[in-house]
Scaffold this active site. Structure first.
Site, PDB file in Angstrom:
ATOM      1  N   GLN A 115     -27.931   7.765 127.071  1.00  0.00           N
ATOM      2  CA  GLN A 115     -27.418   8.680 125.659  1.00  0.00           C
ATOM      3  C   GLN A 115     -27.624   9.818 125.204  1.00  0.00           C
ATOM      4  O   GLN A 115     -28.420  10.288 125.628  1.00  0.00           O
ATOM      5  CB  GLN A 115     -28.969   8.184 124.977  1.00  0.00           C
ATOM      6  CG  GLN A 115     -29.294   8.140 123.819  1.00  0.00           C
ATOM      7  CD  GLN A 115     -30.852   7.913 123.272  1.00  0.00           C
ATOM      8  OE1 GLN A 115     -31.642   8.388 124.112  1.00  0.00           O
ATOM      9  NE2 GLN A 115     -31.549   7.746 121.859  1.00  0.00           N
ATOM     10  N   SER A 118     -30.184  14.377 122.364  1.00  0.00           N
ATOM     11  CA  SER A 118     -30.170  15.439 122.261  1.00  0.00           C
ATOM     12  C   SER A 118     -29.462  16.602 122.841  1.00  0.00           C
ATOM     13  O   SER A 118     -28.141  16.485 124.155  1.00  0.00           O
ATOM     14  CB  SER A 118     -32.019  15.518 122.960  1.00  0.00           C
ATOM     15  OG  SER A 118     -32.915  14.715 122.343  1.00  0.00           O
ATOM     16  N   SER A 151     -31.203  11.234 130.841  1.00  0.00           N
ATOM     17  CA  SER A 151     -30.795   9.842 131.699  1.00  0.00           C
ATOM     18  C   SER A 151     -30.205   8.941 132.070  1.00  0.00           C
ATOM     19  O   SER A 151     -29.452   8.073 131.022  1.00  0.00           O
ATOM     20  CB  SER A 151     -32.416   8.729 131.506  1.00  0.00           C
ATOM     21  OG  SER A 151     -33.962   9.790 131.165  1.00  0.00           O
ATOM     22  N   GLU A 234     -35.583   2.226 120.696  1.00  0.00           N
ATOM     23  CA  GLU A 234     -35.890   2.979 121.825  1.00  0.00           C
ATOM     24  C   GLU A 234     -37.684   2.693 121.724  1.00  0.00           C
ATOM     25  O   GLU A 234     -38.254   3.287 123.127  1.00  0.00           O
ATOM     26  CB  GLU A 234     -35.295   4.813 121.345  1.00  0.00           C
ATOM     27  CG  GLU A 234     -35.645   5.192 122.813  1.00  0.00           C
ATOM     28  CD  GLU A 234     -35.158   6.503 122.374  1.00  0.00           C
ATOM     29  OE1 GLU A 234     -35.057   7.233 123.623  1.00  0.00           O
ATOM     30  OE2 GLU A 234     -35.043   7.030 121.798  1.00  0.00           O
ATOM     31  N   GLU A 367     -45.443  15.054 118.398  1.00  0.00           N
ATOM     32  CA  GLU A 367     -45.556  15.412 117.067  1.00  0.00           C
ATOM     33  C   GLU A 367     -44.669  15.203 115.673  1.00  0.00           C
ATOM     34  O   GLU A 367     -45.009  15.045 114.885  1.00  0.00           O
ATOM     35  CB  GLU A 367     -45.223  17.428 116.698  1.00  0.00           C
ATOM     36  CG  GLU A 367     -46.023  18.309 117.838  1.00  0.00           C
ATOM     37  CD  GLU A 367     -45.983  18.119 119.504  1.00  0.00           C
ATOM     38  OE1 GLU A 367     -47.195  17.467 120.526  1.00  0.00           O
ATOM     39  OE2 GLU A 367     -44.963  17.075 120.248  1.00  0.00           O
TER      40      GLU A 367
END
Length: 397
Positions: A115, A118, A151, A234, A367
């Site tokens: 994926q 980020s 990952s 996910e 968060e």
């Protein structure tokens, strides 16, 4: 969804598969391919794509029959990103050609997925991502940028990728979603060594990577909407995995408690009881969530499950280290390696304690997930967002 197929019919189809392809004499890949073609891979998927258009609730019938016969599985921990994130996104937004090309080898495990979401400057605020995809005269996309915390990138053939295709509109609107070939020129994967000593994560550099438009998922500029399907799935796959009672990390600690009575104290006993109950509540909540999935796609409720998963793993692993005393301070192996799976229960207490720290970061930080639960589940007022209508190119960076 069809209601024509019931448990008895599913069981009969599974027995027919076993008769035609005996696990004892059929190669692993051949058996898994035959299972997919029989519609018994994920029964709620469409016919021809590994399913039977049946209820999701019938999948355990297949799994139980095959497990009793000693049939191989598709090693779901190794291909979890493909199964839990890429597949439902391709099913929801892919063309028929994309579904036919990617879903079978994905489920069988012939092709591993990762994926590419980020970035160093776009983690919690993922929509601020800066990786650019520019369309050339031939219609292909040229991608440049950097992704991080990826990952399985070191073993992946394919990646689900979001990139900015229009910097002149607000950040959520100028993103498109692609399938990236990890073997293409310009893709560089570098290991990121973690606190555990391993490098299960990677950073990925994309330099002039060419992606044909035929590997775009969803309309141009609609990538954020497509990505929501990935992200919600996910969180369910991370926090809502099916486990038996006393499965997972709480089972490991409970066994230690029973086998080593000399380690027991009243305080540790009270903490263990509390965590055992909370783990069981989380497990049963996960079962309820899976029942809700029978009726449709996952919603923001999966964020709550992922939150509970992260907190429980960290508290249970901390209790285990305390319970073991001096032994809990030991760490068996700091060798730099690049594993294909994360094995919480197969390692020592020190590994579990250190690795669980990442649970509140990966798959959405705790968060951010708290905000999602507050706004989308509880209906609390939305936090003010001053950049909502500002073009991405004008954002402060």
């Amino acid at each position: 969804m069809s209601t024509a197929i019931d448990a008895a019919q599913i069981r009969r189809r599974t027995q027919e598969l076993l008769a035609a392809h005996p696990p004892a004499t059929t190669g692993r890949t051949d058996f898994l391919q035959a299972r997919f073609d029989a519609g018994l891979a994920w029964v709620h998927y469409p016919v021809g794509l590994g399913g039977l258009d049946a209820s999701r609730s019938l999948q355990p019938v297949v799994d139980a029959e095959l497990a009793a016969a000693g049939a191989p599985d598709n090693d779901p921990r190794r291909i979890g990103i493909g199964l839990g994130m890429a597949a439902p996104t391709i099913l929801g937004y892919g063309t028929e050609e994309q579904k036919q090309r990617f879903l079978r080898p994905l489920w069988v495990g012939e092709e591993v997925w990762c994926q590419l979401f980020s970035e160093p400057g776009a983690g919690s605020d993922l929509a601020a991502l800066g990786t650019r995809a520019v369309r050339d005269e031939g219609g292909d996309w040229v991608v440049d940028g950097q992704k991080v915390w990826t990952s399985s990138a070191h073993v992946a053939r394919w990646a689900i990728l979001i990139a900015r295709t229009d910097p002149d509109v607000p950040k959520h609107q100028g993103i498109s979603y692609f399938i990236c070939d990890m073997t293409d020129p310009g893709v560089e994967v570098r290991p990121l060594r973690q606190i555990t000593g391993e490098a299960e994560f990677n950073e990925v550099f994309l330099t002039g990577v060419r992606i044909p438009d035929s590997r775009r998922l969803g309309p141009v500029g609609d990538g954020w909407k497509v990505a929501q399907t990935t992200l919600m799935n996910e969180r369910v796959s991370i926090g809502g995995a099916r486990i038996p009672r006393e499965g997972g990390m709480i089972g490991t600690v409970a066994r230690t408690w029973r086998e080593q009575p000399a380690l027991r104290t009243h305080d540790l006993h009270q903490r263990l009881l509390t965590l055992w109950v909370e783990a069981e509540v989380a497990r049963l909540t996960g079962e309820r969530l899976r029942q809700q999935l029978v009726a449709g796609q996952p919603g923001p409720e999966g964020s709550g499950m992922k939150l509970a998963f992260a907190r429980l793993n960290q508290e249970i692993s901390g209790l285990e280290v305390e319970l073991l005393g001096d032994e809990g301070l030991l760490y068996s192996d700091w060798t730099m390696r690049r594993p294909e799976i994360v094995d919480f229960t197969g390692r020592d207490a020190g590994y579990r304690y250190l690795r669980s720290k990442g649970n509140s970061i990966e798959g959405g930080t705790s968060e951010v997930l708290l905000n999602i639960v507050a706004e989308r589940v509880l209906g609390l007022p939305v936090e003010p967002r001053n950049d909502k209508d500002v073009a991405w190119k004008d954002l402060a960076r």
